[in-house]
Design an enzyme around this catalytic site. Structure first.
Site, PDB file in Angstrom:
ATOM      1  N   ASN A 346       0.842  -1.198   0.000  1.00 57.36           N
ATOM      2  CA  ASN A 346       0.000   0.000   0.000  1.00 57.36           C
ATOM      3  C   ASN A 346       0.880   1.252   0.000  1.00 57.36           C
ATOM      4  O   ASN A 346       1.111   1.879   1.022  1.00 57.36           O
ATOM      5  CB  ASN A 346      -0.939  -0.010   1.214  1.00 57.36           C
ATOM      6  CG  ASN A 346      -1.996   1.069   1.137  1.00 57.36           C
ATOM      7  OD1 ASN A 346      -1.830   2.164   1.666  1.00 57.36           O
ATOM      8  ND2 ASN A 346      -3.092   0.771   0.468  1.00 57.36           N
ATOM      9  N   GLY A 389      -1.942   1.642   4.991  1.00 54.16           N
ATOM     10  CA  GLY A 389      -0.669   2.234   4.640  1.00 54.16           C
ATOM     11  C   GLY A 389      -0.797   3.665   4.159  1.00 54.16           C
ATOM     12  O   GLY A 389      -1.850   4.299   4.281  1.00 54.16           O
ATOM     13  N   ARG A 391      -1.125   5.029   1.223  1.00 56.25           N
ATOM     14  CA  ARG A 391      -2.222   5.323   0.283  1.00 56.25           C
ATOM     15  C   ARG A 391      -3.544   5.394   1.017  1.00 56.25           C
ATOM     16  O   ARG A 391      -4.357   6.280   0.761  1.00 56.25           O
ATOM     17  CB  ARG A 391      -2.297   4.269  -0.826  1.00 56.25           C
ATOM     18  CG  ARG A 391      -3.311   4.677  -1.926  1.00 56.25           C
ATOM     19  CD  ARG A 391      -3.409   3.629  -3.027  1.00 56.25           C
ATOM     20  NE  ARG A 391      -4.180   4.148  -4.157  1.00 56.25           N
ATOM     21  CZ  ARG A 391      -5.505   4.093  -4.281  1.00 56.25           C
ATOM     22  NH1 ARG A 391      -6.234   3.551  -3.300  1.00 56.25           N
ATOM     23  NH2 ARG A 391      -6.117   4.584  -5.350  1.00 56.25           N
ATOM     24  N   CYS A 392      -3.750   4.479   1.964  1.00 52.89           N
ATOM     25  CA  CYS A 392      -4.989   4.489   2.745  1.00 52.89           C
ATOM     26  C   CYS A 392      -5.165   5.803   3.509  1.00 52.89           C
ATOM     27  O   CYS A 392      -6.288   6.269   3.708  1.00 52.89           O
ATOM     28  CB  CYS A 392      -5.000   3.341   3.754  1.00 52.89           C
ATOM     29  SG  CYS A 392      -5.118   1.700   3.039  1.00 52.89           S
ATOM     30  N   MET A 393      -4.065   6.391   3.961  1.00 53.02           N
ATOM     31  CA  MET A 393      -4.128   7.579   4.825  1.00 53.02           C
ATOM     32  C   MET A 393      -4.249   8.874   4.046  1.00 53.02           C
ATOM     33  O   MET A 393      -4.202   9.960   4.647  1.00 53.02           O
ATOM     34  CB  MET A 393      -2.879   7.649   5.711  1.00 53.02           C
ATOM     35  CG  MET A 393      -2.767   6.542   6.734  1.00 53.02           C
ATOM     36  SD  MET A 393      -1.502   6.882   7.986  1.00 53.02           S
ATOM     37  CE  MET A 393      -0.023   7.032   6.969  1.00 53.02           C
TER      38      MET A 393
END
Length: 402
Positions: A346, A389, A391-393
């Site tokens: 990610n 990760g 990208r998620c944040m």
């Protein structure tokens, strides 16, 4: 500062210009062990360290020319008007499932008297029963308004695609309130309300979809994962709305991925890091079922071509170039599983071949470096406990075209 901000996201790797984050707050310290699963957490991060790590993440972005905006600040400005503030609280409280009208009134009155930023922070952190004068003595669960610990994963509640957004219908009730912030930001914030940003999907739709499943591979190709949290019906509706709006996208690739927490979203399976490079979770190697969705404008209907092939060949076919897949942990049976648990696949591209990763995934980072990828690794001892990760944040609002 822009007066009328636009959404401009036609790829995954172009120079990132503006991004939306949420700095973890009191909601993290309102996690309690016996109720972790209902809040979709496996552990309780140490807030002081998590905030320090998140601040470092934001600094790395800023140091690389990215404008960083925060959900909580935009939302506070969006609800400054008295009537808008009351409407916002009505929606938030309605989705807390407070059945007693008198209790709902107590909660609303308590929140209404707070300044806007403090109110937003309290809505995110959660409100305890004792804060509105109710007893907690005979109740296992002390919250009348549950905390929203998943909000620092800003990728999921809405997703920027082209010139518009999907305002998502979340799979789990505990995350539904997160999308209300985006609704009010785009409808009432001074810098967005006159921008006429199109909605490709709305939060009140029946079928679920989440931003971690939505990857903008190019101006022509969008990938959406049919996952544990995103349904086929939602994907088809997004595709139809995009095609009918004459956006640039010609194909929506619907990836059928395992329906399990280990494969929560498509971006936990693979992410794009350069024009021709992707990180990948070894668990999806082998043939994948993919539906290529296009549009017959004459008959106003979707065309769906089902196929089964390897990820490498599918991506090569639709991006029209040879693709290199870089395995998380190098594919080692132990290393890959350990680093995948901490979101080794990610990554967040901030420019072609330049990515932000978690430093704890050092084997994967070394492999990326050997593939001439510029790796900016950040500490994540506490952030990674939330199972998401870089990208998620992050939710890009503006990327340069490539």
């Amino acid at each position: 500062m822009e007066t009328d901000r636009k959404i401009r996201v036609y790829n995954e790797i172009g120079n990132l210009k503006t991004v939306l984050l949420h700095r973890p707050g009191g909601e993290i310290e309102n996690l309690i062990p016996e109720h972790l699963s209902r809040l979709l957490f496996d552990d309780i991060p140490f807030l002081k360290v998590a905030r320090s790590e998140h601040d470092n993440f934001a600094k790395v972005l800023s140091d690389n020319g990215v404008e960083v905006l925060y959900v909580e600040n935009l939302a506070a400005l969006a609800v400054k008007d008295k009537e808008v503030k009351a409407s916002f609280l009505n929606e938030v409280i309605a989705e807390c499932f407070v059945e007693d009208k008198e209790t709902a009134k107590l909660l609303k009155d308590f929140l209404l008297q707070l300044p806007e930023k403090e109110m937003i922070d309290k809505v995110i952190a959660g409100t305890r029963k004792k804060e509105i004068g109710l007893s907690e003595d005979n109740d296992d669960y002390p919250f009348i308004m549950e905390p929203m610990p998943n909000l620092y994963f800003t990728r999921d509640p809405f997703a920027s695609i082209g010139s518009g957004i999907t305002l998502n219908s979340m799979k789990n009730n505990i995350r539904r309130r997160e999308t209300i912030f985006a609704k009010y930001i785009f409808k009432y914030h001074p810098q967005f309300k006159n921008s006429n940003i199109p909605l490709w999907y709305n939060r009140d739709e029946e079928f679920s979809i989440e931003g971690g499943d939505e990857l903008v591979l190019s101006k022509d190709v969008l990938a959406i994962g049919h996952s544990e949290r995103t349904s086929v019906e939602a994907i088809k509706k997004v595709a139809k709305n995009l095609f009918e709006a004459n956006e640039s996208f010609k194909t929506v690739l619907m990836f059928d991925i395992p329906k399990s927490r280990a494969f929560m979203h498509l971006d936990t399976v693979f992410t794009m890091i350069d024009y021709d490079k992707f990180t990948v979770h070894e668990g999806i190697e082998g043939n994948l079922k993919v539906s290529a969705i296009s549009y017959d404008a004459k008959n106003k209907e979707l065309l769906i071509e089902e196929q089964e092939d390897s990820l490498e060949r599918i991506l090569s076919k639709y991006l029209e170039k040879d693709i290199t897949l870089i395995r998380c942990g190098g594919g080692d049976r132990v290393i890959s599983r350990r680093e995948q648990w901490n979101d080794g696949s990610n990554t967040l591209a901030i420019a072609p071949g330049k990515v932000i990763t978690y430093e704890r995934n050092y084997i994967t980072n070394e492999i990326l470096d050997k593939h001439n990828v510029n790796v900016l690794s950040i500490p994540s001892g506490e952030l990674s406990r939330g199972r998401g990760g870089p990208r998620c944040m992050s939710m890009p609002l503006h990327r340069e075209e490539i």
